[in-house]
Scaffold this active site. Structure first.
Site, short mmCIF file in Angstrom:
data_model
loop_
_atom_site.label_atom_id
_atom_site.label_comp_id
_atom_site.label_asym_id
_atom_site.label_seq_id
_atom_site.Cartn_x
_atom_site.Cartn_y
_atom_site.Cartn_z
N CYS A 24 -38.56 -0.23 -35.58
CA CYS A 24 -38.75 -1.47 -34.81
C CYS A 24 -40.18 -1.99 -34.96
O CYS A 24 -40.55 -2.47 -36.02
CB CYS A 24 -38.34 -1.24 -33.35
SG CYS A 24 -38.14 -2.78 -32.47
N HIS A 30 -32.86 0.81 -34.04
CA HIS A 30 -33.24 2.10 -33.43
C HIS A 30 -32.25 3.21 -33.81
O HIS A 30 -31.22 3.34 -33.15
CB HIS A 30 -33.31 1.95 -31.92
CG HIS A 30 -34.46 1.12 -31.47
ND1 HIS A 30 -35.72 1.64 -31.24
CD2 HIS A 30 -34.56 -0.21 -31.26
CE1 HIS A 30 -36.53 0.68 -30.88
NE2 HIS A 30 -35.87 -0.46 -30.88
N GLU A 45 -32.51 6.21 -33.19
CA GLU A 45 -32.52 7.26 -32.17
C GLU A 45 -31.57 6.97 -31.01
O GLU A 45 -31.26 7.86 -30.21
CB GLU A 45 -33.96 7.45 -31.64
CG GLU A 45 -34.52 6.32 -30.77
CD GLU A 45 -35.06 5.14 -31.57
OE1 GLU A 45 -34.73 5.01 -32.76
OE2 GLU A 45 -35.82 4.33 -30.99
#
Ligand code: XMP
Length: 519
Positions: free
Chosen positions: A90, A178, A180
């Site tokens: 990001c 993202h 994650e």
């Protein structure tokens, strides 16, 4: 100096620009078997970095368009140290692109699950279909890729979703989404691919947690010296003391400080559970010291400070009385790491302070064997050590105990009502098989009064609020949708057992906007 904070086994360094998901990145990498550490970006200059250490640049609420220079210096540092593998996520992706000569602009926001199409073959996307769903959360974006780079994925909105940059040190990657966040369907694959590209060894697991915790204790406490460990029955303090006992043997002196704010019967129960695992704490009855100081205090934050200070005094007196210079604490990783810039506002003091008052550290050496572990890792370690489920499955209980469940003036009477009502809540949920599914379940007492009728007479009684929440980490939570008949039984048992209670309510607000504990 931060250098002391980085573990010698550091494998992946996560540079934190204050992104909301930074801890999630660290946890995902660890789940993939590689030890990761978080470093606030403005402390990067304090570390010695190995060029083989892979670096992940986190997201941020900052914009490169306004704060580009500070972040740029981080890139200068990493590049000057010859770091070979970088993944920007990001904001980190935008930073990489910007640093190498690309352009970042406002006004290209994307939020939520977004389709991403792979446009170039790359091992970073190994295991991905041509199109996958990825989680976006950005306002700015890269509008012009840097020279010497390839765009390797595009979002459904036509924005650059991933980029590969050939730098003099090696190949750097940036992803606008993202990986994650679990909504990114193949996020773990992508992170795993990055670790493979960087040649990271995957040995991080419970056996390593144990080695690390033992090493911290052995290196911090010289032969022949004693240490004190305060236990409360919580998983962190139990695991810390258990490992310390294994390393130090009789040089470890466990203590249980009874501050009078435990749940009903808890002190006896915890002592009975600790004994079979070889921990026999000295129970120090300090109830009067704590309750005397709290009496009449309205402000919860003030109560937290009073409890924290008194706790430290009792602990220090005890440590001195047994000739110990070291205090073992069960502090875990989220409490050790201060987040990056603009770290979250101080909501409650424990979230930011996490631990003992400063003066304790000046008089004793504070040893934190679990300082690099997340809660789920501490649980996994507890399992490896064969600790009873009693400790592993217990609900979290706040350090200041029932004191944070009394709204308004602190009185011993309200404390007693809170204790009794909480016991009922726990008993009823346990009997109905619900307790284990809740993150926490308890009762709260405030100052509001409700007019009631008891035995034909008017009674002005307390309002008790039942709070039962579901959560995975305590950071966010939702109230549990308990069947009415269970609530009904809990309420009845509370107002029948405690004469001064004339109203029982159920708290139905999630976190946010509420917090879990009332104060
Ligand atoms: P809140 O109320 O902030 O709680 O939503 C989140 C989690 O933290 C626990 N908690 C505390 N733990 N000292 C602690 O050790 C405290 O002062 C404290 N206050 C809240 C709370 O029980 C929940 O699990």
């Amino acid at each position: 100096m931060i250098r002391a904070q980085l573990s010698p086994i550091s494998k992946v360094l996560i540079v934190d620009f204050g992104g909301q998901y930074t801890h999630l990145i660290a946890r995902r990498v660890r789940e993939l078997g590689a030890f990761s550490e978080i470093l606030p970006f403005d402390r990067i200059w304090d570390i010695e970095i190995n060029r083989e250490t892979p670096v992940i640049l986190s997201g941020s609420h900052m914009s490169l368009l306004t704060e580009g220079n500070r972040a740029r210096e981080v890139m200068e540092f990493l590049v000057s140290r010859g770091v070979r593998h970088v993944l920007g996520i990001c904001f980190g992706h935008q930073l990489l692109s910007y640093y190498f000569g690309g352009e970042v602009s406002f006004g290209c926001s994307e939020y939520g699950g977004t389709r991403v199409r792979i446009t170039g073959e790359d091992p970073l996307f190994s295991g991905w279909e041509k199109e996958e769903i990825a989680w976006m959360s950005h306002g700015d974006c890269v509008v012009k890729p840097p020279p010497n780079s390839d765009v390797i994925a595009i979002s459904e909105n036509g924005y650059i979703a991933a980029i590969r940059i050939s730098s003099a040190n090696g190949t750097y990657y940036g992803v606008q989404f993202h990986p994650e966040v679990h909504h990114t369907t193949k996020g773990p694959e992508l992170l795993g691919n990055f670790l493979s590209i960087a040649g990271v060894e995957r040995a991080w697991g419970p056996g390593e947690y144990l080695n690390q915790a033992k090493r911290i204790i052995a290196e911090s406490i010289p032969e022949g010296e004693r240490a004190v460990a305060a236990v409360s029955g919580g998983i962190d303090s139990t695991v810390a003391a258990f490992v310390a006992k294994a390393v130090l043997g009789d040089r470890l002196v466990p203590i249980l400080i009874d501050h009078g704010l435990f749940r009903e019967g808890e002190v006896e129960e915890v002592v009975a559970m600790l004994e079979p695992i070889g921990l026999k704490p000295v129970v120090v009855d300090a109830r009067e010291r704590f309750l005397g100081g709290l009496e009449g205090k309205e402000d919860c934050e003030e109560r937290r400070v009073i409890i924290g200070e008194e706790y430290a005094r009792v602990l220090a007196e005890f440590a001195e009385s047994v000739g110990a210079r070291h205090i073992i604490q069960g502090t875990t990783y989220p409490d050790v790491i201060e987040s990056g810039p603009g770290a979250a506002d101080k909501i409650k003091s424990h979230h930011n302070v996490g631990g003992l008052p400063k003066w304790v550290g000046e008089r004793f050496s504070i040893v934190e064997p679990l300082r690099y572990l997340y809660k789920d890792e501490v649980r996994a370690l507890a399992k490896l050590l064969g600790l009873p489920n009693y400790f592993i499955e217990r609900h979290p209980f706040p350090g200041p105990g029932l004191a944070v469940r009394i709204i308004g003036e602190f009185t011993r009477r309200k404390l007693e009502i809170c204790r009794k009502a909480s016991k009922v809540v726990e008993d009823v949920l346990r009997e109905r098989g619900i307790l284990g599914k809740a993150w926490q379940a308890f009762a709260v007492v405030g100052d509001d009064k409700w007019v009631g009728v008891k035995g034909d007479a008017r009674a002005n009684g307390y309002v008790v609020i039942i709070r039962v929440v579901e959560s995975s980490d305590g950071m966010t939570a939702d109230y549990m949708k308990i069947p009415y008949d269970v609530l009904d039984e809990a309420a009845r048992r509370i107002y029948n057992a405690i004469p001064e209670v004339t109203m029982v309510a159920y708290a139905i607000t999630p976190k946010p906007p509420s917090t879990i504990e009332p104060c």
